[in-house]
Design a protein around this motif. Structure first.
Motif, PDB file in Angstrom:
ATOM      1  N   GLN A   1      22.076  23.425 -25.832  1.00 29.10           N
ATOM      2  CA  GLN A   1      21.838  22.026 -26.199  1.00 29.10           C
ATOM      3  C   GLN A   1      20.898  21.351 -25.206  1.00 29.10           C
ATOM      4  O   GLN A   1      20.006  20.579 -25.592  1.00 29.10           O
ATOM      5  CB  GLN A   1      23.171  21.273 -26.247  1.00 29.10           C
ATOM      6  N   THR A   2      21.077  21.644 -23.922  1.00 28.40           N
ATOM      7  CA  THR A   2      20.200  21.063 -22.894  1.00 28.40           C
ATOM      8  C   THR A   2      18.758  21.472 -23.128  1.00 28.40           C
ATOM      9  O   THR A   2      17.840  20.649 -23.003  1.00 28.40           O
ATOM     10  CB  THR A   2      20.650  21.515 -21.491  1.00 28.40           C
TER      11      THR A   2
ATOM     12  N   SER B   1      17.623  32.893 -26.081  1.00 26.35           N
ATOM     13  CA  SER B   1      19.041  32.533 -26.190  1.00 26.35           C
ATOM     14  C   SER B   1      19.905  33.702 -26.649  1.00 26.35           C
ATOM     15  O   SER B   1      19.536  34.469 -27.543  1.00 26.35           O
ATOM     16  CB  SER B   1      19.210  31.377 -27.176  1.00 26.35           C
ATOM     17  N   LEU B   2      21.059  33.798 -26.012  1.00 25.86           N
ATOM     18  CA  LEU B   2      22.060  34.797 -26.377  1.00 25.86           C
ATOM     19  C   LEU B   2      23.356  34.077 -26.700  1.00 25.86           C
ATOM     20  O   LEU B   2      23.576  32.943 -26.269  1.00 25.86           O
ATOM     21  CB  LEU B   2      22.297  35.765 -25.216  1.00 25.86           C
TER      22      LEU B   2
ATOM     23  N   PHE C   1      24.354  26.914 -34.078  1.00 31.26           N
ATOM     24  CA  PHE C   1      23.734  25.750 -33.449  1.00 31.26           C
ATOM     25  C   PHE C   1      22.210  25.850 -33.526  1.00 31.26           C
ATOM     26  O   PHE C   1      21.523  24.868 -33.804  1.00 31.26           O
ATOM     27  CB  PHE C   1      24.180  25.635 -31.991  1.00 31.26           C
ATOM     28  N   LEU C   2      21.690  27.042 -33.282  1.00 35.71           N
ATOM     29  CA  LEU C   2      20.243  27.253 -33.395  1.00 35.71           C
ATOM     30  C   LEU C   2      19.778  27.023 -34.831  1.00 35.71           C
ATOM     31  O   LEU C   2      18.714  26.446 -35.067  1.00 35.71           O
ATOM     32  CB  LEU C   2      19.882  28.669 -32.946  1.00 35.71           C
TER      33      LEU C   2
ATOM     34  N   ALA D   1      15.872  27.493 -16.615  1.00 33.84           N
ATOM     35  CA  ALA D   1      16.026  27.338 -18.062  1.00 33.84           C
ATOM     36  C   ALA D   1      16.479  28.653 -18.688  1.00 33.84           C
ATOM     37  O   ALA D   1      17.292  28.671 -19.621  1.00 33.84           O
ATOM     38  CB  ALA D   1      14.711  26.876 -18.691  1.00 33.84           C
ATOM     39  N   GLU D   2      15.977  29.756 -18.170  1.00 32.58           N
ATOM     40  CA  GLU D   2      16.397  31.060 -18.685  1.00 32.58           C
ATOM     41  C   GLU D   2      17.863  31.333 -18.343  1.00 32.58           C
ATOM     42  O   GLU D   2      18.582  31.952 -19.130  1.00 32.58           O
ATOM     43  CB  GLU D   2      15.509  32.171 -18.119  1.00 32.58           C
ATOM     44  N   VAL D   3      18.301  30.866 -17.187  1.00 33.73           N
ATOM     45  CA  VAL D   3      19.717  30.998 -16.827  1.00 33.73           C
ATOM     46  C   VAL D   3      20.585  30.314 -17.887  1.00 33.73           C
ATOM     47  O   VAL D   3      21.630  30.842 -18.294  1.00 33.73           O
ATOM     48  CB  VAL D   3      19.993  30.396 -15.438  1.00 33.73           C
ATOM     49  N   LEU D   4      20.153  29.156 -18.351  1.00 31.10           N
ATOM     50  CA  LEU D   4      20.891  28.447 -19.396  1.00 31.10           C
ATOM     51  C   LEU D   4      20.832  29.200 -20.720  1.00 31.10           C
ATOM     52  O   LEU D   4      21.842  29.309 -21.428  1.00 31.10           O
ATOM     53  CB  LEU D   4      20.319  27.041 -19.584  1.00 31.10           C
ATOM     54  N   ALA D   5      19.666  29.743 -21.040  1.00 30.35           N
ATOM     55  CA  ALA D   5      19.481  30.407 -22.335  1.00 30.35           C
ATOM     56  C   ALA D   5      20.367  31.635 -22.484  1.00 30.35           C
ATOM     57  O   ALA D   5      20.905  31.895 -23.571  1.00 30.35           O
ATOM     58  CB  ALA D   5      18.014  30.789 -22.517  1.00 30.35           C
TER      59      ALA D   5
END
Length: 362
Positions: free
Chosen positions: A164-165, A189-190, A198-199, A151-155
């Protein structure tokens, strides 16, 4: 014994022949040795290794482990500095990248995570890689620890579809513990203004976990877009605390150079949200603290001034030029609140220096 004797004789003759020939042999150069070793390692890397995904088993694609089997460094430890090598430079394919992240997830390897911080848009294998990451993040069989890592990889990817995921996963989480895993990742998130916007779109949600995580993520951006979104949001909520009591929001935002003038404008409004933005302004360091003292110098509202600087000392950075600024304030500023603040900052600095905590006088 009859069978052993001929073997011994043959071995002896072969050894003598080798010794006689050896003076004519050239010592192999290092490049050929390295090539042979590399070929051997790459051949070994073709074997398929089972990987536990926390409840189900997946096999890494043939050759996908070569990146770390050959000990490709995550960092460049050259004399130029300790720099992290981007994932796009380290891995040749989505399979290699996924295998590396899978390995890193076993012990939460931060060095591998750093490689995947906002990959270049030119990364050709990234779309396929992130598709695999999204699949494992949302798979019920993935362990909590691995889910947190992926999840951190996505963030940190800087890509809206990955953020979005995480948002959808918080909304659809099977349990509060699952929601917390995704929310903690979302906070990290970056990205550019598209990600920030989006955030910001998530702030109207009734899901408190999602809303607070989005606020935390926006707080970490420090951009002009982030300041404008948070300013609008806290005013709509009508809560002067503006998330400060839980460690996020305006009071914790560190504005970048482009955002600082907007923060200064919000402080000058002198409304119920200005104290939070005053803390943000001081978070920017000496330029922000200078702005605060200059504003106090032109103010005649002592009560408002006191509210503005409440708890602000906790946000002061002890850096070069601070002592000179305090000297100027104490010699020129006529505002009693400004003078009192300058004295308290100097006292706080002296106490830290006396405690021997390694603070060097600015």
């Amino acid at each position: 014994m009859k069978k052993i004797l001929p073997v011994v004789v043959i071995a002896t003759i072969a050894g003598w022949w080798f010794l006689m020939r050896s003076p004519e042999q050239k010592t192999p150069d290092s490049s050929s040795t390295t090539q042979g070793s590399s070929t051997s390692q790459n051949s070994a890397a073709q074997k398929t290794e089972p990987i536990n995904l926390g409840g189900f088993e997946q096999r890494s694609p043939a050759g996908s482990s070569s990146a770390f089997d050959n000990q490709v460094p995550a960092r460049d430890d050259s004399e130029e500095g300790d720099q992290v090598r981007p994932a796009a430079d380290v891995y040749a394919s989505a399979d290699e990248a996924f295998a590396a992240v899978m390995k890193g997830s076993k012990d939460f390897d931060d060095s591998i995570l750093e490689q995947f911080t906002e990959p270049s848009p030119d990364c050709s294998w990234c779309p396929q890689f992130y598709t695999s990451v999204r699949e494992i993040v949302t798979n019920p069989g993935t362990s909590q620890d691995q889910k947190s890592y992926f999840a951190e990889v996505l963030a940190i990817s800087g890509r809206v579809e990955n953020i979005q995921t995480l948002v959808d996963s918080i909304k659809n989480a099977r349990s509060s513990s699952d929601a917390d895993v995704y929310a903690e990742a979302l906070e990290l998130s970056l990205g550019n203004n598209e990600v920030t916007q989006f955030l910001g779109d998530q702030l109207s949600t009734t899901n408190d976990t999602l809303r607070e995580s989005a606020v935390a993520a926006i707080t970490n951006q420090g951009s002009l877009e982030a300041v404008e979104i948070l300013s609008k949001h806290v005013q709509e909520r009508g809560d002067p605390d503006a998330y400060y009591s839980i460690g996020i929001g305006p009071g914790e935002l560190i504005p970048n150079e482009d955002a600082l003038p907007k923060v200064q404008e919000l402080v000058q409004k002198r409304d119920q949200y200005s104290p939070g933005w005053a803390k943000s302004m001081v978070n920017a360091g000496l330029p922000g603290l200078t702005m605060l003292f200059d504003q106090l110098d032109t103010s005649n509202n002592i009560e408002s001034d006191r509210a503005l600087v409440k708890d602000i000392i906790e946000h002061v950075n002890y850096e070069d030029g601070l002592t000179a600024l305090l000297d100027r304030v104490e010699s020129q500023n006529k505002n009693p609140v400004a003078l009192d603040l300058a004295q308290k900052i100097r006292q706080e600095f002296s106490e830290q220096e006396g405690a021997g905590d390694g603070v060097v006088e600015p």
